[in-house]
Write a protein that holds these residues in place. Structure first.
Motif, PDB file in Angstrom:
ATOM      1  N   PRO A  17       0.822  -1.212   0.000  1.00  0.00           N
ATOM      2  CA  PRO A  17       0.000   0.000   0.000  1.00  0.00           C
ATOM      3  C   PRO A  17       0.857   1.263   0.000  1.00  0.00           C
ATOM      4  O   PRO A  17       2.037   1.234   0.371  1.00  0.00           O
ATOM      5  N   GLY A  18       0.227   2.344  -0.411  1.00  0.00           N
ATOM      6  CA  GLY A  18       0.901   3.633  -0.376  1.00  0.00           C
ATOM      7  C   GLY A  18       0.813   4.354  -1.707  1.00  0.00           C
ATOM      8  O   GLY A  18       0.574   3.743  -2.747  1.00  0.00           O
ATOM      9  N   PRO A  19       1.000   5.658  -1.688  1.00  0.00           N
ATOM     10  CA  PRO A  19       0.939   6.448  -2.919  1.00  0.00           C
ATOM     11  C   PRO A  19       2.112   6.136  -3.845  1.00  0.00           C
ATOM     12  O   PRO A  19       3.203   5.795  -3.396  1.00  0.00           O
ATOM     13  N   ARG A  20       1.853   6.256  -5.155  1.00  0.00           N
ATOM     14  CA  ARG A  20       2.841   5.976  -6.184  1.00  0.00           C
ATOM     15  C   ARG A  20       3.131   7.223  -7.016  1.00  0.00           C
ATOM     16  O   ARG A  20       2.279   8.117  -7.133  1.00  0.00           O
ATOM     17  N   ALA A  21       4.317   7.242  -7.632  1.00  0.00           N
ATOM     18  CA  ALA A  21       4.659   8.256  -8.625  1.00  0.00           C
ATOM     19  C   ALA A  21       5.118   7.539  -9.890  1.00  0.00           C
ATOM     20  O   ALA A  21       5.885   6.566  -9.816  1.00  0.00           O
ATOM     21  N   MET A  22       4.625   8.025 -11.041  1.00  0.00           N
ATOM     22  CA  MET A  22       4.988   7.408 -12.319  1.00  0.00           C
ATOM     23  C   MET A  22       5.500   8.461 -13.295  1.00  0.00           C
ATOM     24  O   MET A  22       5.262   9.658 -13.137  1.00  0.00           O
ATOM     25  N   ASP A  23       6.196   7.991 -14.305  1.00  0.00           N
ATOM     26  CA  ASP A  23       6.937   8.820 -15.252  1.00  0.00           C
ATOM     27  C   ASP A  23       6.032   9.369 -16.352  1.00  0.00           C
ATOM     28  O   ASP A  23       5.505   8.614 -17.162  1.00  0.00           O
ATOM     29  N   LYS A  24       5.912  10.705 -16.392  1.00  0.00           N
ATOM     30  CA  LYS A  24       5.208  11.370 -17.484  1.00  0.00           C
ATOM     31  C   LYS A  24       6.184  11.842 -18.566  1.00  0.00           C
ATOM     32  O   LYS A  24       5.797  12.044 -19.713  1.00  0.00           O
ATOM     33  N   VAL A  25       7.446  12.023 -18.194  1.00  0.00           N
ATOM     34  CA  VAL A  25       8.445  12.575 -19.111  1.00  0.00           C
ATOM     35  C   VAL A  25       8.564  11.744 -20.378  1.00  0.00           C
ATOM     36  O   VAL A  25       8.545  12.265 -21.493  1.00  0.00           O
ATOM     37  N   ASP A  26       8.702  10.452 -20.217  1.00  0.00           N
ATOM     38  CA  ASP A  26       8.939   9.576 -21.359  1.00  0.00           C
ATOM     39  C   ASP A  26       7.649   9.014 -21.938  1.00  0.00           C
ATOM     40  O   ASP A  26       7.697   8.122 -22.794  1.00  0.00           O
ATOM     41  N   GLY A  27       6.505   9.508 -21.449  1.00  0.00           N
ATOM     42  CA  GLY A  27       5.234   9.117 -22.028  1.00  0.00           C
ATOM     43  C   GLY A  27       5.003   7.619 -21.973  1.00  0.00           C
ATOM     44  O   GLY A  27       5.082   6.996 -20.899  1.00  0.00           O
ATOM     45  N   PRO A  28       4.740   6.994 -23.116  1.00  0.00           N
ATOM     46  CA  PRO A  28       4.439   5.569 -23.117  1.00  0.00           C
ATOM     47  C   PRO A  28       5.669   4.691 -22.905  1.00  0.00           C
ATOM     48  O   PRO A  28       5.534   3.523 -22.538  1.00  0.00           O
ATOM     49  N   VAL A  29       6.864   5.250 -23.140  1.00  0.00           N
ATOM     50  CA  VAL A  29       8.084   4.450 -23.038  1.00  0.00           C
ATOM     51  C   VAL A  29       8.322   4.079 -21.576  1.00  0.00           C
ATOM     52  O   VAL A  29       8.498   4.935 -20.720  1.00  0.00           O
ATOM     53  N   GLY A  30       8.318   2.815 -21.297  1.00  0.00           N
ATOM     54  CA  GLY A  30       8.426   2.335 -19.925  1.00  0.00           C
ATOM     55  C   GLY A  30       7.072   1.989 -19.344  1.00  0.00           C
ATOM     56  O   GLY A  30       6.869   0.881 -18.844  1.00  0.00           O
TER      57      GLY A  30
END
Length: 408
Positions: A214-227
Motif C-alpha cells: 500500500p501507499g501512494p505511487r509516482a509514475m513517469d510522465k516525461v517519457d510518455g508511453p516508453v516504460g
C-alpha cells in the motif's frame, strides 16, 4: 517518409528527458539566449560554473582546461601531438553529466592527443540547422539513442567508421550505423526501505499490488508511453522476452492500457522532472516510484531511506553522433573510439552512476561500484533492454494515445 520522420523527431524532442534537455525546448517560450541557456543548464544539472570562454567564442561555448590529474594513460593513445593544432567541439547535455565527462573523457583526450577541446550544449534543432546550412561547428554531439537513430535516417549524421572505432567488446546494439551508445541508464522501481522492511517489491506486479504494497505511487510522465507500457505488460504477467512481441499487436497495446487503468487511481504524481521521484520518496510523499537510477543513487548516498529494485527495469542508452559535413571527421571518430575504451568508460562511471557500453570496462571497476551501475552483468540480466526499432516505429501514435489516456 521524410514527413513521418520529421513528426517523430518533433515528438522525441517534445518528450525527451526533462532535466537534461527540457531547457532547450523552453528557449522558444522564455526567450532565453543560448548564453542564458548554458547557465540554466549548469544550474539544473547541479554542476560547477563553466570556465570563461576565450576571446572570439560565444558565451555558450566553454573551453576544456588541461587537467592536473585524471587518467594517466589509455592504450593506443601515447602520442601527445597526434591532434595538436586541431579543435574538437563537443556538444553535451551540460550539468552533472558534462562535468563528469570533462574529468573522465574530455580532459584526458586533450592531454593525451594534443587536441584543443571546446564545449557546447547539444540541441537537435541546432544540429539540423548547421547541417542544412552546410556550416557544421560541432565535431561530436550527445543525444539519446532513439533521437540519434532518427537523425541518422534523416541524413543528418555521418556513418560511424568502425575501422577507427573498435567495437569488439561492445554490448548488443551499442554500435549503430550512425551512432555509438556510450552510457546505459535505467528507469527502475524505487521504494522506501522503512515502509517495506524485509519484504520489498520485487517487480511491477508488486508495484501494481496496492493491497500487499500500500501507499501512494509516482509514475513517469516525461517519457510518455516508453516504460509505462512495458511495465504494465510485465505487471500483467507477460514474460520479459515477449513484451515487445505483445506490444507489436493492437491487442497487446489495449492490454497494456487496461493494466494502466488499474494503477491510475493510486498514482498521486505523474512526474515531469528527473529530480522529482527521488525527492518525493525522500520526503515520504510517495512510497513507490518509477525513477532514473542515477537520481536514486545520489539520494541513497545522501542518506535517504530508499532503494532500487533492478528487477524488470527498462535499460536505455545515450549515444555519441557526428553531424553530416563535420570538418574533422577522423578526429571525431578517434574521439568516439577513445570515449568507449574500457579505461575511459570505467573512469566515467566513477564520477556519475551511469554505466559502460564496453563490457571490458567492468573488469576495471570495484565490486561496490558495479552494484550501482545499470549495465553491470548482475543488473543487466534482470532488466528489459528498450527496443529502439519498436519505438522508432510506434512512438508517435503511442505517445498521442498515452497523452489522451492521461487526460481521461
Amino acid at each position: 517518409m521524410a514527413t513521418q520522420w520529421d513528426r517523430l523527431l518533433r515528438e522525441l524532442e517534445r518528450s525527451g528527458r526533462v532535466d537534461r534537455r527540457r531547457f532547450l525546448r523552453l528557449l522558444t517560450v522564455t526567450g532565453l539566449s543560448m548564453a542564458g541557456a548554458g547557465a540554466f543548464a549548469a544550474c539544473r544539472g547541479g554542476g560547477t560554473t563553466p570556465t570563461s570562454a576565450p576571446a572570439g567564442t560565444t558565451p555558450a561555448v566553454t573551453p576544456t582546461e588541461r587537467p592536473s590529474e585524471g587518467l594517466a594513460s589509455v592504450p593506443g593513445y601515447d602520442n601527445p601531438n597526434k591532434w595538436k593544432g586541431k579543435t574538437l567541439v563537443f556538444a553535451g547535455f551540460g550539468g552533472a553529466m558534462q562535468d563528469a565527462q570533462r574529468k573522465a573523457v574530455l580532459e584526458p583526450f586533450a592531454r593525451l592527443t594534443g587536441a584543443t577541446i571546446v564545449e557546447d550544449t547539444t540541441d537537435i534543432g541546432k544540429l539540423k540547422a548547421m547541417v542544412d546550412a552546410g556550416s557544421v561547428e560541432w565535431t561530436v554531439a550527445q543525444q539519446g539513442t532513439f533521437e540519434s537513430r532518427v537523425l541518422g535516417k534523416q541524413g543528418y549524421l555521418e556513418p560511424i567508421d568502425y575501422s577507427i572505432v573498435e567495437k569488439a567488446n561492445f554490448f548488443e546494439d551499442v554500435a549503430g550505423e550512425f551512432d555509438v551508445a556510450v552510457i546505459y541508464w535505467s528507469l527502475i522501481l524505487a521504494y522506501r526501505t522503512d515502509k517495506f522492511g524485509n519484504n520489498p517489491p520485487q517487480g511491477w506486479a508488486d508495484f501494481w499490488n496496492v493491497e500487499k504494497f500500500p501507499g501512494p505511487r509516482a509514475m513517469d510522465k516525461v517519457d510518455g508511453p516508453v516504460g509505462n507500457l512495458e511495465f504494465a505488460l510485465l505487471a500483467d504477467g507477460v514474460p520479459k522476452d515477449q513484451v515487445y512481441q505483445v506490444l507489436r499487436t493492437a491487442e497487446g497495446v489495449e492490454r497494456a492500457f487496461r493494466k494502466l487503468d488499474e494503477i491510475k487511481p493510486h498514482v498521486t504524481v505523474w512526474w515531469e522532472a528527473g529530480a522529482q521521484p527521488a525527492q518525493l520518496l525522500t520526503d515520504g510523499e510517495v512510497d513507490l516510484a518509477q525513477a532514473w537510477n542515477g537520481r536514486i543513487d545520489a539520494a541513497q548516498r545522501q542518506g535517504a531511506p530508499i532503494a532500487i529494485q533492478w528487477n524488470e527495469g527498462l535499460l536505455r542508452t545515450d549515444s555519441f553522433i557526428v553531424p553530416k559535413g563535420v570538418k574533422e571527421k577522423e578526429l571525431a571518430m578517434d574521439f568516439i573510439n577513445f570515449a568507449t575504451r574500457p579505461e575511459v568508460q570505467a573512469e566515467l562511471s566513477k564520477y556519475i552512476p551511469y554505466s559502460p557500453t564496453n563490457a571490458k570496462a567492468f573488469d576495471l571497476l570495484p565490486e561496490d561500484l558495479k552494484a550501482r551501475l545499470p549495465s553491470a552483468p548482475a543488473q543487466k540480466e534482470k532488466q528489459l533492454l528498450a527496443d529502439a526499432s519498436f519505438w522508432l516505429e510506434n512512438l508517435d501514435r503511442l505517445t498521442e494515445q498515452f497523452n489522451n489516456w492521461l487526460t481521461r
